[in-house]
Design an enzyme around this catalytic site. Structure first.
Site, short mmCIF file in Angstrom:
data_model
loop_
_atom_site.label_atom_id
_atom_site.label_comp_id
_atom_site.label_asym_id
_atom_site.label_seq_id
_atom_site.Cartn_x
_atom_site.Cartn_y
_atom_site.Cartn_z
N THR A 17 0.82 -1.22 0.00
CA THR A 17 0.00 0.00 0.00
C THR A 17 0.86 1.28 0.00
O THR A 17 0.32 2.38 0.03
CB THR A 17 -0.91 0.02 1.25
OG1 THR A 17 -0.10 -0.13 2.42
CG2 THR A 17 -1.92 -1.12 1.20
N ARG A 45 -2.63 -2.37 9.97
CA ARG A 45 -3.47 -1.20 9.71
C ARG A 45 -4.01 -1.21 8.27
O ARG A 45 -5.13 -0.75 8.01
CB ARG A 45 -2.64 0.06 9.92
CG ARG A 45 -3.37 1.31 10.32
CD ARG A 45 -2.37 2.35 10.88
NE ARG A 45 -1.06 2.22 10.24
CZ ARG A 45 -0.71 2.86 9.12
NH1 ARG A 45 -1.52 3.70 8.54
NH2 ARG A 45 0.49 2.67 8.60
N SER A 46 -3.21 -1.70 7.33
CA SER A 46 -3.63 -1.67 5.92
C SER A 46 -4.28 -2.97 5.47
O SER A 46 -4.80 -3.05 4.35
CB SER A 46 -2.43 -1.37 5.04
OG SER A 46 -1.95 -0.07 5.28
N ARG A 105 21.89 -3.74 2.47
CA ARG A 105 22.67 -3.33 1.30
C ARG A 105 24.17 -3.50 1.46
O ARG A 105 24.86 -3.85 0.51
CB ARG A 105 22.39 -1.86 0.98
CG ARG A 105 21.06 -1.64 0.31
CD ARG A 105 20.86 -0.17 -0.03
NE ARG A 105 19.46 0.12 -0.32
CZ ARG A 105 18.88 1.29 -0.11
NH1 ARG A 105 19.59 2.28 0.41
NH2 ARG A 105 17.62 1.45 -0.42
N CYS A 134 17.72 4.92 -4.14
CA CYS A 134 17.17 5.45 -5.39
C CYS A 134 18.11 6.44 -6.09
O CYS A 134 18.33 6.36 -7.30
CB CYS A 134 15.83 6.12 -5.14
SG CYS A 134 15.83 7.28 -3.77
N GLN A 161 16.04 16.02 -4.92
CA GLN A 161 15.22 14.83 -4.73
C GLN A 161 13.76 15.18 -4.45
O GLN A 161 13.47 16.08 -3.67
CB GLN A 161 15.82 13.98 -3.60
CG GLN A 161 17.20 13.44 -3.96
CD GLN A 161 17.83 12.56 -2.90
OE1 GLN A 161 18.99 12.74 -2.57
NE2 GLN A 161 17.09 11.60 -2.37
N SER A 164 8.25 12.37 -3.15
CA SER A 164 7.81 10.98 -3.06
C SER A 164 8.94 10.04 -2.70
O SER A 164 8.70 8.89 -2.33
CB SER A 164 7.12 10.54 -4.35
OG SER A 164 7.99 10.72 -5.44
N GLY A 165 10.18 10.51 -2.76
CA GLY A 165 11.29 9.73 -2.26
C GLY A 165 11.15 9.44 -0.77
O GLY A 165 11.74 8.50 -0.25
N PRO A 186 -3.30 27.61 6.92
CA PRO A 186 -2.00 27.22 7.48
C PRO A 186 -1.53 25.89 6.90
O PRO A 186 -2.33 25.01 6.58
CB PRO A 186 -2.27 27.10 8.98
CG PRO A 186 -3.74 26.99 9.13
CD PRO A 186 -4.37 27.65 7.95
N HIS A 247 13.98 12.16 -9.32
CA HIS A 247 15.14 12.81 -8.71
C HIS A 247 16.07 13.32 -9.81
O HIS A 247 16.29 12.64 -10.81
CB HIS A 247 15.95 11.80 -7.87
CG HIS A 247 15.26 11.36 -6.61
ND1 HIS A 247 14.08 11.89 -6.16
CD2 HIS A 247 15.64 10.43 -5.69
CE1 HIS A 247 13.75 11.31 -5.01
NE2 HIS A 247 14.67 10.41 -4.72
#
EC number: 1.2.1.11
Lengths: 339, 339
Positions: A17, A45-46, A105, A134, A161, A164-165, A186, A247
């Site tokens: 999600t 939750r999802s 990684r 990314c 960047q 949405s990164g 605001p 990006h």
């Protein structure tokens, strides 16, 4: 190790999600990945949410240690914590995990793969393959042909960047801020440390002792590992800008052998995953607004660095949800089923 | 040559209705510049407009060759074409011209001045003093103390330049695009080559034969001239970002002598026109949203470049309408009347 040959594979998406999760589904559909069973996993939750894939509606299931029975390929994009906790269960169940988080990684036993750069590494996995950061992916796709030709010594990179990164909520926050500002209301600030609308924030991920952010150090460390060359040095400044997706990076590359702009253009044009868009006279150069939704990384502003011998400047833009995340992971899966 | 000592001076503003023109007035009022007569000049189209300065309303007059009778100081910010055409008339009438355009910057007979860097040059004028490019001013204010201490050899800089750097209309266009987008209306694109909302554009000013833009070459050429050192090399990538005011720059500086981050911080703190804002643990670093309206240039993200000996990274943000334009010009005027 390639995957055992099958006509179709059972695929799980962890973080179905999220911002990357949705793009996983788009790309699996676009590329007609041979899927037998598709399992969509997310937090409690999802769970229960309905998501459409091709013409079928799927119900999101809660991610547990028992979620991976019968799964061949598990695509993880639910944050490092979840990867650390659940990837071993997926591996134990017999799946190959392709993990989009930073959790594994830099592990010696985990290959870090960009298919255009080091496809051979994908087969050296012990159950987990890591998808790089990314911003790093987008850069190394462009660095690879230059390195092969002229051996890169040092890279200086500044990033631009997109929101949405930092996830779907962060992108929504930028849009909400634009609407609130337009209505004189605001602005809510939750996803980022500061307002992102009409601002730039030189801070992505946490700060390290050496003054770099972890994002900047990912570019340093991951580039060496992906390129398989510890001598490549990368100094980065990573900056969030009020862009929705894709990006951009301003890159200076110092090489052992001179690479003229014409030669660089030729190398980029022949390299996989790269489109050259470099027609200044027509105001054509890569921009995030036009690279969003594209699979390839777009390179432009190619020019000789007038301040140093054997140094080249260019500008590269990639959709970080696609090539910087979901697409790269799916390309790795495609590699594994191609042999 | 200093200006003949007077109690108050007759000041003309050319381009009084533009983005910089308004800031000229703000800063002249804030600093209580000793003005006898104020003459506001603009194109025929803007003549007749009323502008308030302190408590008096002024009527904008049409700029002609006869506009400068009795003027002591003429502040020009109406584009290079107008400067070329009308500055000689102002000089002939006995005024000292401080020109914000690029028209005269590289003329041998015209000093290019940033008061924090080369104040002595201001007095070597022949009627015209040039105000440097905004992005260059903000950078050289930060470079100066580093150069004095460690001699700069090479600078690699990527800019994040705000919309108002392209004028008041361009800033309005960004705001209009935000409102149109929020209302689901089509976006108008006139001031920039492309949509600037939710985008970044790696193109400021025209392209040159060497692949750099003129903006990027201004940073190269003007830095050498202002710093009075032809050996300083600057390679720049100049990028427009969807920010209203204040330019940000990611800077890597290679020096002859090592400058540690602590030393750099000390040098910045002692230098005029600079505020150090570098507290990553509190998420404090310079950002355009918070530097807008400030006079000083803000420096942060100071760190050793881990890829090269004697190389330092930092981030600098300045209000390009103030320090990058109007303030710098008025500081030059203050220099001229100070002796």
């Amino acid at each position: 190790m390639a995957l055992a040959k099958k006509e179709k594979y059972n695929v799980a998406i962890v973080g179905a999600t999220g911002a990357v999760g949705q793009v996983f589904l788009d790309i699996l559909a676009e590329r007609d990945f041979p899927i037998n069973e598709l399992r969509l996993l997310a937090s409690k939750r999802s769970a229960g949410k309905k998501i459409k894939f091709k013409d079928t509606e799927y119900t999101v299931e809660e991610l547990t240690h028992d979620s991976f029975k019968g799964i061949d390929i598990a695509l993880f994009s639910a944050g490092g914590g979840r990867s650390k906790e659940f990837a071993p269960s997926a591996v134990k169940a017999g799946a190959v995990v392709i993990d989009n988080s930073s959790a594994f990684r830099m592990d010696k036993d985990v290959p870090l793969v960009v298919p255009e750069v080091n496809p051979e590494d994908a087969f050296k996995h012990n159950g987990i393959i890591a998808n790089p950061n990314c911003t790093t992916i987008i850069m190394v796709v462009a660095l690879k042909p230059l390195h092969d030709y002229g051996k890169i010594k040092r890279v200086i990179v500044s990033s631009y960047q997109s929101a949405s990164g930092a996830g779907a909520k962060a992108m929504q926050e930028l849009m909400d801020q634009a609407k609130a500002w337009s209505n004189g209301e605001p602005l809510k600030i939750e996803a980022f440390q500061h307002q992102i609308l009409f601002n730039v924030i030189p801070h992505i991920d946490v700060f390290m002792d050496n003054g770099y952010t972890r994002e900047e150090m990912k570019m340093y460390n991951e580039t060496k590992k992906i390129m398989g060359d510890d001598s490549i040095e990368v100094t980065a400044t990573c900056v969030r800008v009020p862009v929705l997706t894709a990006h951009s990076e301003a890159v200076t590359v110092e090489t052992e052998k001179k690479i003229t702009p014409d030669k660089a253009r030729e190398l980029f044009e022949q390299a996989p995953g790269i489109q050259v868009l470099d027609n200044p006279e027509k105001n054509e150069y890569p921009m995030p607004l036009f690279v969003s939704g594209k699979d390839d990384c777009y390179v432009g502003r190619i020019r000789e660095d007038i301040t140093k011998e054997n140094s080249l400047n260019f500008w590269v833009v990639g959709d970080q949800l696609r090539k910087g995340a979901a697409l790269n992971a799916i390309q790795i899966a495609e590699l594994l089923i191609s042999k």
